[in-house]
Design a protein around this motif. Structure first.
Motif, mmCIF file in Angstrom:
data_model
loop_
_atom_site.group_PDB
_atom_site.id
_atom_site.type_symbol
_atom_site.label_atom_id
_atom_site.label_comp_id
_atom_site.label_asym_id
_atom_site.label_seq_id
_atom_site.Cartn_x
_atom_site.Cartn_y
_atom_site.Cartn_z
ATOM 1 N N MET A 1 -17.702 -14.201 -1.232
ATOM 2 C CA MET A 1 -16.788 -14.247 -2.376
ATOM 3 C C MET A 1 -15.585 -13.349 -2.122
ATOM 4 S SD MET A 1 -17.654 -13.380 -6.359
ATOM 5 C CE MET A 1 -16.377 -13.474 -7.604
ATOM 6 N N VAL A 2 -14.389 -13.830 -2.374
ATOM 7 C CA VAL A 2 -13.171 -13.067 -2.136
ATOM 8 C C VAL A 2 -12.978 -12.060 -3.251
ATOM 9 C CG1 VAL A 2 -10.691 -13.169 -1.848
ATOM 10 C CG2 VAL A 2 -12.108 -14.981 -0.914
ATOM 11 N N GLN A 3 -12.705 -10.787 -2.878
ATOM 12 C CA GLN A 3 -12.465 -9.766 -3.876
ATOM 13 C C GLN A 3 -11.144 -10.003 -4.588
ATOM 14 O OE1 GLN A 3 -12.632 -6.275 -1.306
ATOM 15 N NE2 GLN A 3 -14.365 -5.532 -2.523
ATOM 16 N N SER A 4 -11.088 -9.616 -5.854
ATOM 17 C CA SER A 4 -9.794 -9.603 -6.547
ATOM 18 C C SER A 4 -8.977 -8.462 -5.986
ATOM 19 C CB SER A 4 -10.002 -9.392 -8.047
ATOM 20 O OG SER A 4 -10.436 -8.078 -8.301
ATOM 21 N N SER A 5 -7.633 -8.480 -6.226
ATOM 22 C CA SER A 5 -6.786 -7.394 -5.741
ATOM 23 C C SER A 5 -7.177 -6.078 -6.389
ATOM 24 C CB SER A 5 -5.315 -7.697 -6.018
ATOM 25 O OG SER A 5 -5.068 -7.797 -7.401
ATOM 26 N N GLN A 6 -7.647 -6.102 -7.656
ATOM 27 C CA GLN A 6 -8.057 -4.866 -8.330
ATOM 28 C C GLN A 6 -9.268 -4.268 -7.626
ATOM 29 O OE1 GLN A 6 -6.629 -3.319 -11.174
ATOM 30 N NE2 GLN A 6 -7.987 -1.676 -10.559
ATOM 31 N N GLN A 7 -10.262 -5.096 -7.296
ATOM 32 C CA GLN A 7 -11.449 -4.609 -6.614
ATOM 33 C C GLN A 7 -11.121 -4.112 -5.222
ATOM 34 O OE1 GLN A 7 -13.627 -8.302 -7.093
ATOM 35 N NE2 GLN A 7 -15.100 -7.299 -8.454
ATOM 36 N N ALA A 8 -10.192 -4.783 -4.548
ATOM 37 C CA ALA A 8 -9.843 -4.407 -3.185
ATOM 38 C C ALA A 8 -9.106 -3.080 -3.146
ATOM 39 C CB ALA A 8 -8.982 -5.498 -2.544
ATOM 40 N N ALA A 9 -8.423 -2.733 -4.224
ATOM 41 C CA ALA A 9 -7.585 -1.550 -4.212
ATOM 42 C C ALA A 9 -8.279 -0.330 -4.783
ATOM 43 C CB ALA A 9 -6.301 -1.821 -4.989
ATOM 44 N N GLY A 10 -8.961 -0.483 -5.923
ATOM 45 C CA GLY A 10 -9.463 0.684 -6.604
ATOM 46 C C GLY A 10 -8.293 1.498 -7.138
ATOM 47 N N ALA A 11 -8.533 2.785 -7.370
ATOM 48 C CA ALA A 11 -7.461 3.653 -7.842
ATOM 49 C C ALA A 11 -6.481 3.929 -6.702
ATOM 50 C CB ALA A 11 -8.047 4.953 -8.361
ATOM 51 N N ILE A 12 -5.217 4.120 -7.076
ATOM 52 C CA ILE A 12 -4.146 4.308 -6.091
ATOM 53 C C ILE A 12 -3.398 5.591 -6.406
ATOM 54 C CG2 ILE A 12 -1.982 3.351 -5.188
ATOM 55 C CD1 ILE A 12 -3.101 0.557 -5.980
ATOM 56 N N ALA A 13 -3.071 6.341 -5.369
ATOM 57 C CA ALA A 13 -2.259 7.547 -5.534
ATOM 58 C C ALA A 13 -0.985 7.407 -4.709
ATOM 59 C CB ALA A 13 -3.028 8.790 -5.085
ATOM 60 N N ILE A 14 0.097 7.942 -5.253
ATOM 61 C CA ILE A 14 1.377 7.957 -4.538
ATOM 62 C C ILE A 14 1.855 9.394 -4.485
ATOM 63 C CG2 ILE A 14 3.769 7.174 -4.522
ATOM 64 C CD1 ILE A 14 2.866 4.696 -6.079
ATOM 65 N N ILE A 15 2.075 9.889 -3.281
ATOM 66 C CA ILE A 15 2.604 11.241 -3.083
ATOM 67 C C ILE A 15 4.082 11.111 -2.769
ATOM 68 C CG2 ILE A 15 2.345 13.424 -1.864
ATOM 69 C CD1 ILE A 15 -0.368 12.397 -0.865
ATOM 70 N N GLY A 16 4.908 11.772 -3.569
ATOM 71 C CA GLY A 16 6.361 11.626 -3.434
ATOM 72 C C GLY A 16 6.841 10.577 -4.413
ATOM 73 N N PHE A 17 7.815 10.947 -5.237
ATOM 74 C CA PHE A 17 8.255 10.017 -6.265
ATOM 75 C C PHE A 17 9.779 9.957 -6.303
ATOM 76 C CE2 PHE A 17 7.629 8.064 -10.584
ATOM 77 C CZ PHE A 17 6.718 7.104 -10.154
ATOM 78 N N GLY A 18 10.351 9.657 -5.125
ATOM 79 C CA GLY A 18 11.799 9.539 -5.012
ATOM 80 C C GLY A 18 12.247 8.110 -5.211
ATOM 81 N N GLU A 19 12.674 7.450 -4.147
ATOM 82 C CA GLU A 19 13.150 6.069 -4.260
ATOM 83 C C GLU A 19 12.004 5.070 -4.204
ATOM 84 O OE1 GLU A 19 16.507 3.178 -2.206
ATOM 85 O OE2 GLU A 19 15.351 4.497 -0.903
ATOM 86 N N VAL A 20 11.103 5.233 -3.244
ATOM 87 C CA VAL A 20 10.048 4.249 -3.008
ATOM 88 C C VAL A 20 8.922 4.360 -4.031
ATOM 89 C CG1 VAL A 20 8.266 3.503 -1.377
ATOM 90 C CG2 VAL A 20 10.564 4.079 -0.559
ATOM 91 N N GLY A 21 8.511 5.587 -4.355
ATOM 92 C CA GLY A 21 7.369 5.799 -5.226
ATOM 93 C C GLY A 21 7.414 5.038 -6.542
ATOM 94 N N PRO A 22 8.505 5.157 -7.319
ATOM 95 C CA PRO A 22 8.556 4.435 -8.595
ATOM 96 C C PRO A 22 8.492 2.917 -8.443
ATOM 97 C CG PRO A 22 10.172 6.201 -8.563
ATOM 98 C CD PRO A 22 9.631 6.086 -7.166
ATOM 99 N N ILE A 23 9.090 2.397 -7.374
ATOM 100 C CA ILE A 23 9.080 0.946 -7.154
ATOM 101 C C ILE A 23 7.658 0.454 -6.897
ATOM 102 C CG2 ILE A 23 9.857 -0.900 -5.614
ATOM 103 C CD1 ILE A 23 12.443 0.730 -5.206
ATOM 104 N N PHE A 24 6.936 1.165 -6.029
ATOM 105 C CA PHE A 24 5.553 0.791 -5.743
ATOM 106 C C PHE A 24 4.686 0.976 -6.986
ATOM 107 C CE2 PHE A 24 4.660 0.642 -0.941
ATOM 108 C CZ PHE A 24 5.894 0.076 -0.675
ATOM 109 N N ALA A 25 4.877 2.095 -7.688
ATOM 110 C CA ALA A 25 4.051 2.379 -8.866
ATOM 111 C C ALA A 25 4.223 1.307 -9.928
ATOM 112 C CB ALA A 25 4.411 3.750 -9.429
ATOM 113 N N ARG A 26 5.457 0.916 -10.207
ATOM 114 C CA ARG A 26 5.728 -0.087 -11.231
ATOM 115 C C ARG A 26 5.046 -1.408 -10.900
ATOM 116 N NH1 ARG A 26 6.791 0.257 -16.176
ATOM 117 N NH2 ARG A 26 4.742 -0.690 -15.992
#
Length: 300
Positions: A1-26
């Protein structure tokens, strides 16, 4: 059975919140993922409020410190400046364990990525280098990325399930970054050449003729449709970060026994124009766009 993207990822952390961080977080938060962020500037009263506001707008949770940001994260994205990439990897290593994957997005030399890999893996966590191969805006998490490391293949599958566009290119750490930095020598070298050429041409008031000659010699590049404005604007807005990347390219060349003089000179040009354009960039949000490129190249 293929995992959903939520199951495949779990919780996510982003270190650094300049240009890239907010885009990925959103993008990740909009897809239903739990995202925690941490940035060292949260410890500075002058910059904390702006970061907290960006995090709230991005749907991310602000962590009080690095350890709490990483505690439950299965995926950790490091998106700091090149100068801080190694320090962040070393600091994060103390809090990471088996089952967590540290994805190093930073534009640093292969040697730095290799040292980061050793640090992260010392307690059993996995390390993946990521080479971001195009500007993140406007593509967002769809920006092409090359991955390297012993779990690069599995991580590419996980990240692609999140909507990203990743390709595993090597199990060895360093090759993905080498591809990026060798390309950067060309791309950022062109930017620096354009800046230097147009700076001189403006002094003689011959920029129109120079651009017409370039358009004739290299048809299709865009010298007759504003390509120079794009190149110069990139340097003015992002020159400091780009100069740091070019100094990493210089470090790579030094390690290979190749002269780094050209890469260093490119970094100097990027840094100098970025410094001159800093007041214009600060006013960018109010005006909505940078001035016409000729105004950007007025003598300091």
């Amino acid at each position: 059975m293929v995992q959903s993207s939520q199951q495949a990822a779990g919780a996510i952390a982003i270190i650094g919140f300049g240009e890239v961080g907010p885009i990925f977080a959103r993008a990740l938060a909009d897809a239903g993922h739990t995202v925690s962020i941490f940035d060292i500037k949260l410890h500075d009263a002058a910059t904390r409020a702006a970061i907290v506001e960006r995090a709230e707008q991005s749907g991310a949770r602000v962590a009080d410190d690095l350890a709490s940001a990483l505690r439950d994260a299965q995926l950790v994205f490091s998106a700091v400046t090149a100068s801080q990439a190694e320090a962040v990897a070393s600091a994060a290593a103390a809090h990471l364990k088996a089952g967590q994957v540290f994805v190093d997005l930073n534009s640093v030399s292969p040697a730095v990525k290799q040292r980061n890999s050793v640090a992260i893996q010392q307690n059993g966590a996995d390390y993946v280098e990521a080479a971001v191969m195009a500007p993140v805006p406007p593509q967002g998490i769809r920006v092409p990325m090359l991955l390297g490391g012993r779990v690069a293949g599995k991580t590419a599958e996980r990240l692609n399930a999140l909507g990203m566009r990743c390709e595993a290119v090597a199990q060895e750490v360093g090759l993905a970054s080498a591809i990026k930095l060798c390309r950067s020598i060309m791309i950022k070298g062109m930017e620096a050449l354009c800046v230097q050429s147009m700076l001189a041409a403006r002094q003689f008031d011959v920029d129109g003729r120079v651009l017409a000659s370039l358009a004739a010699s290299f048809p299709g590049v865009g010298w007759d449709t504003g390509y120079e404005a794009y190149l110069i604007g990139r340097v003015v807005e992002h020159g400091q970060r780009r100069s740091e990347e070019m100094r990493e390219a210089a470090s790579m060349l030094d390690g290979l026994g190749i002269s780094s003089a050209l890469a260093t000179a490119v970094a100097d040009v990027q840094e100098q124009l970025a410094a001159r354009g800093a007041p214009l960039v600060e006013a960018l949000d109010k005006k909505g766009s940078l001035p016409e490129w000729r105004a950007l190249l007025k003598p300091a």
